[in-house]
Design a protein around this motif. Structure first.
Motif, PDB file in Angstrom:
ATOM      1  N   ARG A 295      -1.476  -6.177  14.565  1.00 43.84           N
ATOM      2  CA  ARG A 295      -1.945  -6.657  13.367  1.00 43.84           C
ATOM      3  C   ARG A 295      -1.397  -5.552  12.292  1.00 43.84           C
ATOM      4  NH1 ARG A 295      -7.066  -8.015  15.565  1.00 43.84           N
ATOM      5  NH2 ARG A 295      -7.351 -10.507  15.420  1.00 43.84           N
ATOM      6  N   LEU A 296      -1.595  -4.314  12.972  1.00 42.76           N
ATOM      7  CA  LEU A 296      -0.860  -3.063  12.397  1.00 42.76           C
ATOM      8  C   LEU A 296       0.596  -3.139  12.017  1.00 42.76           C
ATOM      9  CD1 LEU A 296      -1.333  -0.234  11.021  1.00 42.76           C
ATOM     10  CD2 LEU A 296      -0.901   0.738  13.416  1.00 42.76           C
TER      11      LEU A 296
ATOM     12  N   GLN B 113       2.109  -5.901  11.632  1.00 39.81           N
ATOM     13  CA  GLN B 113       2.202  -6.967  10.821  1.00 39.81           C
ATOM     14  C   GLN B 113       1.958  -6.478   9.349  1.00 39.81           C
ATOM     15  OE1 GLN B 113      -0.506 -10.243  11.433  1.00 39.81           O
ATOM     16  NE2 GLN B 113       0.362 -11.633   9.673  1.00 39.81           N
ATOM     17  N   ARG B 114       1.092  -5.533   9.370  1.00 42.62           N
ATOM     18  CA  ARG B 114       0.608  -5.174   7.943  1.00 42.62           C
ATOM     19  C   ARG B 114       1.775  -4.099   7.594  1.00 42.62           C
ATOM     20  NH1 ARG B 114      -2.289  -8.511   8.762  1.00 42.62           N
ATOM     21  NH2 ARG B 114      -4.548  -8.425   8.519  1.00 42.62           N
TER      22      ARG B 114
ATOM     23  N   GLU C 188       4.893  -6.455   6.560  1.00 47.13           N
ATOM     24  CA  GLU C 188       4.526  -6.914   5.033  1.00 47.13           C
ATOM     25  C   GLU C 188       4.690  -6.096   4.145  1.00 47.13           C
ATOM     26  OE1 GLU C 188       4.022 -10.293   4.234  1.00 47.13           O
ATOM     27  OE2 GLU C 188       4.010 -11.127   6.172  1.00 47.13           O
ATOM     28  N   PHE C 189       4.216  -4.690   4.346  1.00 48.56           N
ATOM     29  CA  PHE C 189       4.128  -3.634   3.165  1.00 48.56           C
ATOM     30  C   PHE C 189       5.513  -3.427   3.127  1.00 48.56           C
ATOM     31  CE2 PHE C 189       3.534   0.397   1.314  1.00 48.56           C
ATOM     32  CZ  PHE C 189       2.579   0.122   0.551  1.00 48.56           C
TER      33      PHE C 189
ATOM     34  N   SER D 234       5.217  -7.855  -0.667  1.00 49.48           N
ATOM     35  CA  SER D 234       3.949  -7.375   0.211  1.00 49.48           C
ATOM     36  C   SER D 234       2.613  -8.036  -0.568  1.00 49.48           C
ATOM     37  CB  SER D 234       3.900  -6.191   0.690  1.00 49.48           C
ATOM     38  OG  SER D 234       3.023  -6.215   1.288  1.00 49.48           O
TER      39      SER D 234
ATOM     40  N   PHE E  59      -0.095  -6.903   0.703  1.00 48.25           N
ATOM     41  CA  PHE E  59      -1.080  -5.971   1.144  1.00 48.25           C
ATOM     42  C   PHE E  59      -0.846  -4.559   0.614  1.00 48.25           C
ATOM     43  CE2 PHE E  59      -0.337  -9.098   4.770  1.00 48.25           C
ATOM     44  CZ  PHE E  59      -1.649  -9.523   4.904  1.00 48.25           C
TER      45      PHE E  59
ATOM     46  N   GLU F 253      -5.231  -1.567   3.282  1.00 50.19           N
ATOM     47  CA  GLU F 253      -5.194  -2.440   4.286  1.00 50.19           C
ATOM     48  C   GLU F 253      -4.561  -1.996   5.421  1.00 50.19           C
ATOM     49  OE1 GLU F 253      -5.913  -5.926   6.435  1.00 50.19           O
ATOM     50  OE2 GLU F 253      -6.935  -5.402   4.547  1.00 50.19           O
ATOM     51  N   VAL F 254      -3.520  -1.292   5.094  1.00 52.32           N
ATOM     52  CA  VAL F 254      -2.517  -0.635   6.234  1.00 52.32           C
ATOM     53  C   VAL F 254      -3.429   0.326   6.934  1.00 52.32           C
ATOM     54  CG1 VAL F 254      -0.451   0.366   7.020  1.00 52.32           C
ATOM     55  CG2 VAL F 254      -0.460  -1.331   5.484  1.00 52.32           C
TER      56      VAL F 254
ATOM     57  N   ARG G  17      -6.163  -0.936   9.081  1.00 57.46           N
ATOM     58  CA  ARG G  17      -5.847  -1.448  10.610  1.00 57.46           C
ATOM     59  C   ARG G  17      -5.342  -0.402  11.400  1.00 57.46           C
ATOM     60  NH1 ARG G  17      -8.174  -5.914  11.584  1.00 57.46           N
ATOM     61  NH2 ARG G  17      -8.084  -7.281   9.809  1.00 57.46           N
TER      62      ARG G  17
END
Length: 644
Positions: free
Chosen positions: A56-57, A59-60, A63-64, A69, A71, A75-76, A79
């Motif tokens: 998940r980290l 993924q964030r 995305e960032f 992005s 997120f 959010e980052v 995680r």
């Protein structure tokens, strides 16, 4: 099974229950611990969560790093912190078991912590520098494979632990089930043992009931049964109706049997007596019912209920006397005893204790009448018994108060015309009644056993007195059959001679035939022991027994004393004179002096002298006197007699 064994088994069973209960408690605790371990400890889940958070980290961060992005930095950052916490959990929790099994996974976790520390500054500045997200992603991406392997290994390790715990639960289940089954089995055994115990208690109760109501030796009902039935019979007795009777039996000479043959023979004799009583006394005779019981020792009792006349009791008593008069064969010995019986019938309102007391009084009088007979209770017997008891009390006091003294009656040697000796005669000077006849108190002393210590005193006192007389004069002392039963007569005579210094030849011991009736072999042996001391032995009251001649053959007596009953009637009865002459001739042929007792007249003196008697004794020469009043010459004795 004995009661002690049963108690031991019960204690073992109870101990087994306690141990099983404790062990079951331990098993329950272990089972709960295993369940708790399964529910709490799951390394596969912990590793899987850490891997998921890692992905998940990533993924964030990816995305960032893209331009569009959705997120933000928070959010980052969230995680990142979650993954950091998961990593710490893996290092600090029960996941350490897996790390100890596979050390390479520990290196992966260590590398993860280092990478997370390295990307922390990058994550903090990703809002200021967007390329920082890509840099952090590049740092973390090499850990994807190792973390996946860690998750897979933790899954396998967790599965093994779960399987192991399940096997432990299965083991605990079977152990618990086995213990439960054992407890059930032990419970069944305990129930069976308790049932057995109850049966044993029932048998024991029955045996105790029998023992409480039955004499253990003879099998007859005991005094408890007789007293109970006597009380019932007294309670149901009606005026002018049928009545009851209690017969109290005492075996004659039973003590002599125990002394002569031992208590084992005595017990066998009691069994034989009980069997003979059963045979001659039916349980039912018409409307009369008979109950035989043993009261203890050599005492038996018979309860008759439903009798209409006293002669029914006398007929039964006569039958019993005849039955027990016949000889008994016990352990190869032929034994003669007999019985005396006292009979009591209720006269007015009486209790069971009173009627038993009345029967006992009647028994005492039956014994006094010569034994081998029966007597009915009479009202004056109670007064006589009280008088006897008072006499017993006074006799015991007299023993300690020194109220007894010795009088002496001379024995005259006819040929030498001089006093040859004196016979010691006991006198009791009662403080209130004065001098009491020996015929009144000697039988009581023999019955109570007081005659033995008093007899020792008589011998000692007679020897002391005789030691002061002229050396040609002897002293004669009568011995009671009771003294021979005590077996101490030889020692007593020896002590008296030693203490007084009297020449043993001057002591003459007189015994009657009743002494020889008891344990002849032992008695003759004791007579020989007395003879070895140097004393002389005389047979007193010769001719009044049944076996006088056989006794003269069994023991060489030194003197024969002719009973005064023959001397008294010589003038009226020719047979008495013939007996005196026969005894005198017998004594002369055996070399034994003969003493004629009871000389009261000059005519009697001439008759016994012509019959051949060597010595005489009686009131003709004066009445018995205390030792201090004696004169030791015949002339002085005749002078005193003329003055008196």
């Amino acid at each position: 099974m004995s009661l002690r064994t049963f108690k031991a088994v019960i204690i073992l069973v109870i101990g087994g229950f306690l141990i099983a209960a404790v062990y079951v408690s331990v098993l329950v605790v272990q089972r709960q611990g295993a369940l708790r371990q399964i529910s709490v400890y799951n390394p596969a889940w912990e590793a899987g969560q850490a891997t998921s958070e890692f992905m998940r980290l990533e993924q964030r961060l990816a995305e960032f790093a893209s331009a569009n992005s959705k997120f933000d930095k928070d959010e980052v950052q969230l995680r990142y912190e979650i993954l950091l916490g998961r990593a710490q959990i893996l290092n600090e929790g029960s996941f350490k078991d897996l790390l100890q099994v596979n050390p390479e996974h520990g290196e992966t976790l260590l590398e993860l912590q280092e990478k997370l520390a390295e990307v922390q500054p990058l994550i903090e500045e990703i809002d200021q520098r967007p390329e920082a997200a890509r840099e952090a992603l590049d740092i973390l991406s090499p850990l994807e494979g190792p973390l996946a392997q860690l998750a897979s290994a933790s899954h396998n390790h967790g599965a093994a632990l779960v399987q192991k715990d399940q096997q432990e639960l299965i083991r605990l289940h079977w152990v618990f089930s086995g213990i439960a089954a054992s407890l059930i089995l032990v419970g069944v055994i305990l129930i069976l043992l308790l049932n057995r115990h109850n049966r044993l208690l029932g048998h024991a109760h029955e045996e105790l009931h029998v023992l409480a109501h039955q004499d253990a030796l003879t099998g007859l009902p005991n005094r408890v049964v007789l007293r109970s039935q006597l009380e019932q019979a007294l309670a149901s007795r009606r005026p002018n109706g049928r009545t009851i009777a209690v017969s109290y039996l005492d075996l004659d000479h039973f003590k002599d049997v125990n002394d002569s043959f031992g208590h084992e023979t005595g017990d066998e004799l009691l069994k034989a007596v009980a069997e003979r009583l059963r045979n001659c006394i039916p349980a039912v005779e018409g409307q009369v019912r008979n109950l035989i019981s043993r009261f203890g020792g050599d005492e038996f009792a018979i309860l008759q209920t439903g009798i209409s006349r006293p002669d029914e009791s006398s007929a039964l008593a006569s039958r019993v006397v005849e039955a027990l008069r016949a000889p008994f064969s016990v352990n190869g010995q032929e034994i003669f005893i007999g019985t005396s019986i006292g009979i009591a019938l209720p006269q007015g309102p009486v209790t069971s204790s009173q009627i038993l007391k009345h029967a006992d009084m009647a028994l005492y009088h039956a014994k006094a009448d010569g034994r081998g007979t029966f007597r009915f209770f009479e009202t004056d017997m109670d007064a006589q018994l009280q008088a006897r008891r008072a006499l017993e009390v006074d006799l015991r006091k007299a023993m300690t108060a020194g109220e007894f003294e010795l009088f002496y009656q001379p024995q005259i040697n006819i040929k030498a015309n001089e006093i040859g000796g004196y016979e010691a005669l006991l006198r009791w000077r009662h403080p209130e009644r004065g001098l009491i006849s020996p015929a009144e108190f000697i039988p009581v002393m023999e019955d109570t056993g007081l005659i033995s210590p008093l007899g020792d005193w008589i011998i000692e006192q007679a020897c002391r007195d005789a030691a002061t007389w002229p050396r040609n004069i002897h002293v004669a002392v009568n011995l009671s059959p009771v003294q021979f039963r005590s077996r101490g007569i030889v020692q007593s005579v020896g002590r008296a001679l030693a203490a007084s210094g009297l020449d043993p030849e001057r002591l003459e011991l007189e015994i009657t035939e009743s002494v020889l009736l008891q344990d002849t072999e032992m008695t003759v042996s004791m007579l020989h022991q007395l003879r070895q001391l140097g004393v002389r032995i005389a047979m007193d009251d010769f001719g009044t027994g049944y076996s006088s001649l056989s006794y003269l053959r069994s023991f060489p007596f030194d003197k024969i004393k002719i009973d005064q009953s023959f001397v008294r009637e010589m003038s009226q009865r020719a047979d008495c004179l013939a007996i005196v002459r026969s005894v005198a001739n017998l004594g002369a042929s055996l070399g034994m002096p003969t003493v004629a007792e009871g000389i009261e007249t000059e005519d009697q003196l001439r008759q016994v002298q012509s019959a051949g008697c060597t010595d005489v004794q009686g009131f003709y020469f004066g009445r018995p006197r205390p030792a201090g009043d004696l004169v030791h010459t015949l002339a002085a004795l005749r002078q005193d007699a003329r003055v008196a």
